[in-house]
Design a protein around this motif. Structure first.
Motif, short mmCIF file in Angstrom:
data_model
loop_
_atom_site.label_atom_id
_atom_site.label_comp_id
_atom_site.label_asym_id
_atom_site.label_seq_id
_atom_site.Cartn_x
_atom_site.Cartn_y
_atom_site.Cartn_z
N UNK A 143 0.85 -0.99 -0.16
CA UNK A 143 0.00 -0.02 -0.10
C UNK A 143 0.84 1.38 0.10
N UNK A 144 0.82 2.04 -0.99
CA UNK A 144 1.75 3.08 -1.13
C UNK A 144 1.09 4.43 -1.21
N UNK A 145 0.71 4.78 -0.24
CA UNK A 145 -0.06 6.30 -0.11
C UNK A 145 -1.25 6.31 -0.58
N UNK A 146 -2.23 5.80 0.11
CA UNK A 146 -3.53 5.60 -0.29
C UNK A 146 -4.38 6.55 0.50
N UNK A 147 -5.39 7.28 -0.11
CA UNK A 147 -6.36 8.33 0.75
C UNK A 147 -7.55 7.68 0.39
N UNK A 148 -8.50 7.71 1.43
CA UNK A 148 -9.70 7.07 1.12
C UNK A 148 -10.42 7.37 2.33
N UNK A 149 -12.00 7.81 2.16
CA UNK A 149 -12.67 8.12 3.46
C UNK A 149 -14.11 7.37 3.24
N UNK A 150 -14.50 6.97 4.35
CA UNK A 150 -15.86 6.22 4.11
C UNK A 150 -16.74 6.98 5.16
N UNK A 151 -18.19 7.11 4.80
CA UNK A 151 -19.16 7.83 5.70
C UNK A 151 -19.81 6.98 6.35
N UNK A 152 -20.62 7.50 7.40
CA UNK A 152 -21.48 6.29 7.95
C UNK A 152 -22.34 5.65 7.12
N UNK A 153 -22.54 4.36 6.96
CA UNK A 153 -23.62 3.88 6.31
C UNK A 153 -23.21 3.59 4.66
N UNK A 154 -22.15 4.24 4.42
CA UNK A 154 -21.66 4.02 3.20
C UNK A 154 -21.29 2.80 2.69
N UNK A 155 -21.43 2.40 1.55
CA UNK A 155 -20.80 1.26 1.02
C UNK A 155 -19.66 1.40 -0.04
N UNK A 156 -18.62 1.17 0.18
CA UNK A 156 -17.42 1.34 -0.65
C UNK A 156 -16.85 0.38 -1.09
N UNK A 157 -16.57 0.12 -2.61
CA UNK A 157 -15.87 -0.91 -3.00
C UNK A 157 -14.43 -0.90 -3.45
N UNK A 158 -13.42 -1.70 -3.13
CA UNK A 158 -12.22 -1.41 -3.73
C UNK A 158 -11.95 -2.65 -4.42
N UNK A 159 -11.71 -2.00 -5.80
CA UNK A 159 -11.49 -3.19 -6.87
C UNK A 159 -9.95 -3.03 -7.17
N UNK A 160 -9.41 -4.24 -7.52
CA UNK A 160 -8.12 -4.18 -8.02
C UNK A 160 -7.69 -5.83 -8.34
N UNK A 161 -6.76 -6.05 -9.03
CA UNK A 161 -6.15 -7.44 -9.44
C UNK A 161 -5.51 -7.77 -8.14
N UNK A 162 -5.28 -9.08 -8.19
CA UNK A 162 -4.59 -9.87 -7.18
C UNK A 162 -3.04 -9.08 -6.98
N UNK A 163 -2.73 -8.61 -5.70
CA UNK A 163 -1.43 -7.97 -5.43
C UNK A 163 -1.57 -6.72 -5.59
N UNK A 164 -2.72 -5.98 -5.69
CA UNK A 164 -2.78 -4.56 -5.90
C UNK A 164 -2.79 -3.99 -4.73
N UNK A 165 -2.94 -4.59 -3.33
CA UNK A 165 -2.69 -4.04 -2.16
C UNK A 165 -4.12 -3.74 -1.69
N UNK A 166 -5.18 -4.38 -2.13
CA UNK A 166 -6.47 -4.01 -1.64
C UNK A 166 -6.70 -4.77 -0.35
N UNK A 167 -6.43 -6.03 -0.31
CA UNK A 167 -6.60 -6.62 0.99
C UNK A 167 -5.75 -6.25 2.32
N UNK A 168 -4.37 -5.95 1.78
CA UNK A 168 -3.63 -5.25 2.91
C UNK A 168 -3.98 -3.86 3.38
N UNK A 169 -4.95 -3.00 2.28
CA UNK A 169 -5.74 -2.11 2.80
C UNK A 169 -6.54 -2.38 4.16
N UNK A 170 -7.04 -3.37 3.94
CA UNK A 170 -8.25 -4.07 4.72
C UNK A 170 -7.49 -4.26 6.15
N UNK A 171 -6.39 -5.13 6.08
CA UNK A 171 -5.71 -5.47 7.12
C UNK A 171 -5.14 -4.43 7.92
N UNK A 172 -4.65 -3.24 7.07
CA UNK A 172 -4.14 -2.00 7.84
C UNK A 172 -5.08 -1.46 8.55
#
Lengths: 320, 324
Positions: free
Chosen positions: A25-54
């Motif tokens: 994960x290389x410098x991402x910025x993201x905000x989530x509002x209350x009740x909001x559904x946010x999708x993170x899309x990407x190929x394997x190894x794009x860092x999407x799971x690591x974002x979740x674990x972070x």
């Protein structure tokens, strides 16, 4: 009071491997509002799971959060003590994993695994905890939950196990659930059921949801907002309809083009040429330029985020 | 469950039968016990009488048939040396061996498993590495040598513990035991430690591997994501998973422990079955050798059966009799 639940700023999570530093994960910025559904899309190894674990503070060594900030309800959570993390996880933010066959402990009964999740955060009697567990199981669509709660995980099918995992995530009524490809391992029909149930649950409980997936079609029907990740960076984000209808980044465009659809029956599917770069050795400049049909000299320089008035963000020198 | 038990018991009877043939043929060809038992200056007439008395003049097949007929009635023959029933001799010595083996097993379980788990959790620390080094030593040093070193160090040099015998015993349910008297415990410590060393190392290795494997599993990460404490994750979630292989292997090794006791009992002159059988082999006391082996095999069979049952209790995914 602000409506903002989660605010990630310039988050960096690096893995210090023997081969070098992998900037997952290389410098991402993201905000989530209350009740909001946010999708993170990407190929394997794009860092999407690591974002979740972070966000959960569950990055295993040799990985660690190297920089940036994650604010939850305005409070910084990076640098919390281990005990603060423990009481944060499962109570304020829950996480559901990809493979329901692996996430439940095979040798413990479902009730043991559910009751302990409540009692890790609240001092309630086992009886009261059990009652809440049965209630939650009913909510996620497990038939005769009072009997089924006494089963072992192997006595459930994959879809039912994922429902149990979701129920465990819901037990402490968290403000946010991070779902890391929870339907990837399931049948399409089951996937549909779980998606629609998650949507209903979010609407009913006012809980926010981050849905991590590689499947754009899932996001299309589910999320309000989408963030597309590539090589550890968010390269495009915005309202889900706008992003899917009019992608600005060539990578997003390529992703959408490679989804099979009715209009393109019989024709060869679009493929993005090349492969995702190794996270240890990300090329200088725009990380997508090697595979991009529009790349030129200026792409040797790292593109900045361009944010338009309606909240669309893109990281490209040549937006479409 | 019942079908499983019936099948296992009938299999066990077959195993015992095959085993008895092998042992009988084996000891038949080892040598002639009369040559050892009888005085060297005996006349040929005395010699022939002794052979006839022990029934050694009959062909092997007849001897086996007689043995089998008696064995079905619970008579495994009389010892050539003591002229007492072989079974009785062995059963008299069995409590001593069992006491030693059980103590050694408990040491292996209660020292080996916690140390192994610790080594698995703290695998990249000095402590973790030291535990593993200790287990390598425990694996590779020969039992008899370690036993001798124990005697030299603790009995001869330091004079802390006695070097042999059972010490004072008291009767527990009609069986003499050492562990209830202080003197008996002192006598028990060294041989039990000696016998336990190998199994402790085994328990360390198994639990360390189990912990390391399980800590990588998704269910551990999910348990963390639920907000469980490390104590609960290790003490319940991981522990219950690693106990399955550890109990299975250690359970089966318990039979080996009883058999291995032969060496330890000899070194520490512990009056158990092992010492008896070594002495009997020395004088070719056939009935005792055969009876000992049959009893050991029976114990192996019973232990394996118990292990299978315990395994099915520990692992909910296993139900006895579902397969085969």
């Amino acid at each position: 009071m602000s409506n903002e639940l989660l605010d990630i700023k310039k988050l960096e999570t690096f893995f210090y491997t023997r081969a070098g530093i992998a900037k997952a994960v290389n410098g991402i910025s993201l905000s989530v509002d209350k009740g909001e559904i946010v999708g993170i899309v990407g190929e394997s190894g794009s860092g999407k799971s690591v974002t979740g674990f972070s966000i959960m503070g569950l990055v295993d060594p040799p990985g660690e959060i190297a920089g940036g900030s994650i604010k939850f309800k305005g409070e910084e959570i990076i640098g919390q003590t281990e005990e603060e993390w423990r009481s944060f996880r499962g109570a304020k933010v829950s996480m559901i994993f990809q493979d329901p066959m692996m996430t439940l402990n095979p040798v413990l009964r479902i009730d043991t695994q559910m009751i302990e999740a409540i009692r890790a955060h609240e001092k309630v009697s086992k009886k009261e905890a059990r009652r809440r567990c049965v209630e939650t199981l009913a909510m996620v669509g497990i038939p005769s939950p009072a009997e089924r709660i006494k089963s072992y995980p192997h006595q459930f099918s994959g879809g039912m196990r994922q429902r149990v995992a979701i129920a465990i995530g819901l037990l402490n009524k968290p403000d946010l659930i991070i779902a890391d490809e929870p339907t990837t391992a399931l049948d399409v029909t089951i996937q549909g059921q779980i998606l629609s149930e998650m949507q209903t649950l979010c609407r009913k409980t006012g809980m926010a949801l981050i849905w991590i997936t590689h499947d754009l079609t899932v996001i299309a029907g589910l999320a309000h907002k989408v963030a597309v990740m590539y090589a550890g960076k968010i390269i495009e984000s915005g309202n889900v309809q706008e992003v899917l209808d009019e992608p600005l980044h060539p990578y997003t465009h390529g992703l959408i083009g490679s989804v099979p659809s009715r209009n393109k029956r019989g024709q060869p599917l679009y493929q993005i040429p090349g492969m995702t770069p190794s996270l240890i050795n990300i090329p200088e400049g725009c990380s997508f330029r090697m595979r991009c049909p529009h790349a030129d000299e200026i792409c040797m320089k790292e593109p900045d985020e361009t944010i338009s008035d309606n909240g669309r963000m893109v990281r490209c020198h040549h937006p479409l | 469950m019942l079908a499983f038990l019936i099948r296992r018991i009938s299999q066990s009877v077959m195993v015992l039968l095959v085993m008895s043939v092998l042992v009988f043929v084996g000891v038949f060809y080892i040598g002639n016990p009369i040559d050892i038992l009888i005085a060297p200056d005996a006349t040929p007439a005395e010699y022939a009488r002794a052979v006839k008395e022990l029934g050694l003049d009959k062909p092997m097949l007849d001897q086996y048939w007689i043995f089998l007929k008696d064995a079905v009635h619970g008579d495994l023959g009389n010892s050539f040396v003591y002229n007492e029933p072989a079974l009785k001799l062995i059963l008299q010595r069995m409590p001593a061996t069992m006491e030693l083996a059980v103590t050694a097993m408990l040491m292996a379980v209660f020292i080996g498993i916690p140390l192994g788990m610790l080594a698995g959790i703290k695998h990249d620390t000095m402590l973790g590495r030291s535990i593993m080094r200790f287990s390598i030593l425990g694996f590779s040093l020969p039992t008899f040598w370690v036993g001798l070193m124990f005697i030299i160090l603790f009995s001869v040099q330091l004079g802390w513990l006695p070097s042999g015998g059972r010490g004072t015993t008291v009767e527990l349910l009609g069986v003499p035991v050492s562990f209830l008297t202080w003197d008996g415990i002192q006598h028990l410590i060294l041989p039990a430690m000696n016998l336990a060393l190998f199994k402790t190392s085994l328990a360390i290795r198994l639990s360390r591997a189990g912990v390391q494997e399980n800590l990588q599993m998704d269910y551990v990460k999910f348990a963390k994501a639920k907000g469980l404490s490390n104590t609960r994750i290790i003490g319940l979630h991981v522990m219950k998973n690693i106990m399955i292989p550890v109990i299975t292997v250690l359970g089966m090794e318990f039979g080996g422990l009883i058999a291995f006791a032969v060496v330890t009992e000899t070194i520490f002159s512990w009056p158990g079955m092992g010492k008896l059988v070594i002495d009997s082999i020395g004088v070719l006391d056939r009935p005792v050798i055969v009876a000992y082996l049959l009893i050991t095999v029976t114990m192996f069979i019973i232990i394996n059966l118990l292990v299978d049952i315990i395994y099915s209790i520990l692992d909910p995914r296993v139900r006895l009799g579902d397969h085969n």
